[in-house]
Design a protein around this motif. Structure first.
Motif, PDB file in Angstrom:
ATOM      1  N   LEU A 103       0.830  -1.198   0.000  1.00 61.06           N
ATOM      2  CA  LEU A 103       0.000   0.000   0.000  1.00 61.06           C
ATOM      3  C   LEU A 103       0.870   1.255   0.000  1.00 61.06           C
ATOM      4  N   ALA A 145      -8.079   1.372  -2.931  1.00 60.38           N
ATOM      5  CA  ALA A 145      -7.116   0.528  -2.221  1.00 60.38           C
ATOM      6  C   ALA A 145      -7.031   0.905  -0.753  1.00 60.38           C
ATOM      7  N   PHE A 146      -7.064   2.210  -0.461  1.00 62.95           N
ATOM      8  CA  PHE A 146      -6.879   2.691   0.907  1.00 62.95           C
ATOM      9  C   PHE A 146      -8.058   2.346   1.805  1.00 62.95           C
ATOM     10  N   ASP A 148     -10.334   0.091   1.511  1.00 63.19           N
ATOM     11  CA  ASP A 148     -10.464  -1.340   1.755  1.00 63.19           C
ATOM     12  C   ASP A 148      -9.471  -1.797   2.824  1.00 63.19           C
ATOM     13  N   GLU A 149      -8.282  -1.184   2.848  1.00 61.94           N
ATOM     14  CA  GLU A 149      -7.282  -1.523   3.862  1.00 61.94           C
ATOM     15  C   GLU A 149      -7.716  -1.025   5.238  1.00 61.94           C
ATOM     16  N   THR A 157      -4.249   2.865   9.731  1.00 61.33           N
ATOM     17  CA  THR A 157      -4.030   3.033   8.296  1.00 61.33           C
ATOM     18  C   THR A 157      -4.144   4.494   7.885  1.00 61.33           C
ATOM     19  N   LEU A 275      -2.916  -8.592  -0.950  1.00 65.60           N
ATOM     20  CA  LEU A 275      -3.883  -7.571  -1.330  1.00 65.60           C
ATOM     21  C   LEU A 275      -5.205  -8.239  -1.679  1.00 65.60           C
ATOM     22  N   THR A 276      -6.279  -7.590  -1.261  1.00 64.24           N
ATOM     23  CA  THR A 276      -7.589  -8.080  -1.674  1.00 64.24           C
ATOM     24  C   THR A 276      -7.769  -7.787  -3.158  1.00 64.24           C
ATOM     25  N   GLN A 279      -8.250  -4.127  -3.621  1.00 69.67           N
ATOM     26  CA  GLN A 279      -7.011  -3.355  -3.513  1.00 69.67           C
ATOM     27  C   GLN A 279      -6.156  -3.498  -4.767  1.00 69.67           C
ATOM     28  N   GLY A 282      -7.604  -1.328  -7.338  1.00 68.71           N
ATOM     29  CA  GLY A 282      -7.235   0.062  -7.085  1.00 68.71           C
ATOM     30  C   GLY A 282      -5.812   0.357  -7.515  1.00 68.71           C
ATOM     31  N   ALA A 283      -4.889  -0.592  -7.232  1.00 65.36           N
ATOM     32  CA  ALA A 283      -3.488  -0.423  -7.635  1.00 65.36           C
ATOM     33  C   ALA A 283      -3.367  -0.344  -9.149  1.00 65.36           C
TER      34      ALA A 283
END
Length: 301
Positions: A103, A145-146, A148-149, A157, A275-276, A279, A282-283
């Motif tokens: 992340l 991504a953020f 979800d983390e 986070t 990573l899910t 995520q 998102g990346a």
């Protein structure tokens, strides 16, 4: 034939540089497993890097430049070394205590969009509609991504993400502000001077706030400090210059797109980070957006 070979070598060198740079966050996280704090790992990185940059400056001491270097220029080198390497590195290392390495790389990768904002507000360079769309796409990817983390790891986070974002901002300000200094010093000398300033800042920082004995760490921590300094700092910094020389900066922008992916892979192998699917999506959006921003920026230069 020779030109094609040079291009292939340039791409391979660029890939190696990006992967080595990407390994930094993973090795920092591995060092943290030995209950060492961020400033101590950063100190080891700078201690091991310091001699290399001293040697580089000595080797290039007689290099002549067509542009005159003034005393004021050296003052700016100190300022940008403080902002672009010391602050950016410190925010990054502290942020990594709160969030995953994968992340971290996704958030850091947005710095080209911040460069565009700085150019817009300070240098009055317009942002095109295409660039604006690419920026929007990039930040949508970061948010995906953020958030979800956050749902997985909790409120720490937020702090980690904010610190990594500050790292991206300070590094972007360094890139924008140093464009007129690099031709005066040359890339190698300027980078070495800025890194030495950063090293001294870290030494002072550690001396003031840290009461931990520098010789008290497990041997593995020193090993990671050395690897971070040599293989994730010194070597890739010169490989990037070699790659850009062989394939151009616009082509290197494409190669740099593997950065977040290589970090994700390395973090999965060495840190067991996962990573899910959301995520990873998102990346992917971030990478596409940044590549678009970088390529459009290069095409206008």
């Amino acid at each position: 034939m020779k030109s094609r070979q040079s291009f292939i070598y340039g791409v391979l060198i660029g890939i190696l540089a990006v992967v080595l740079f990407s390994s930094k966050a993973v090795m920092v996280k591995l060092a943290y497993q030995y209950n060492v704090d961020a400033i101590s790992v950063l100190l080891l990185r700078m201690l091991f890097s310091f001699p290399f940059y001293i040697i580089i400056i000595y080797i290039y001491r007689n290099e002549k430049k067509s542009l005159e270097v003034t005393r004021k220029d050296y003052v700016w080198v100190v300022f940008f070394g403080f902002v672009g390497y010391y602050l950016a590195s410190y925010f990054d290392f502290v942020g990594l205590t709160y969030i995953k390495a994968s992340l971290e790389r996704i958030i850091l990768f947005i710095y080209p969009t911040i460069v565009l904002f700085f150019n817009k507000f300070f240098l009055k360079k317009p942002i095109t509609k295409v660039q604006a769309g690419a920026i929007l796409l990039t930040y949508i990817g970061v948010v995906i991504a953020f958030w979800d983390e956050v749902a997985i790891s909790g409120n720490d986070t937020y702090l980690g993400g904010f610190l990594i974002f500050l790292s991206a901002v300070t590094y972007a300000s360094y890139l924008v502000g140093t464009g007129w200094l690099i031709p005066k010093f040359g890339v190698v000398k300027f980078t070495s001077y800025a890194m030495l300033v950063s090293c001294i800042c870290v030494f002072i920082h550690y001396g003031f706030i840290n009461e931990i004995d520098l010789l008290s760490f497990p041997w593995q921590v020193y090993g990671y400090g050395f690897l971070i300094a040599v293989f994730a700092t010194v070597i890739p910094s010169f490989l990037v210059s070699m790659s850009i020389k062989l394939i151009s900066s616009s082509n290197f922008a494409i190669v740099a797109g593997i950065g977040p992916i290589s970090t994700i892979i390395l973090a999965s192998i060495f840190l067991n980070e996962k990573l899910t699917l959301l995520q990873f999506f998102g990346a992917l959006i971030v990478i596409i957006g940044i590549l678009f921003v970088s390529l459009k920026k290069e095409s206008k230069n």
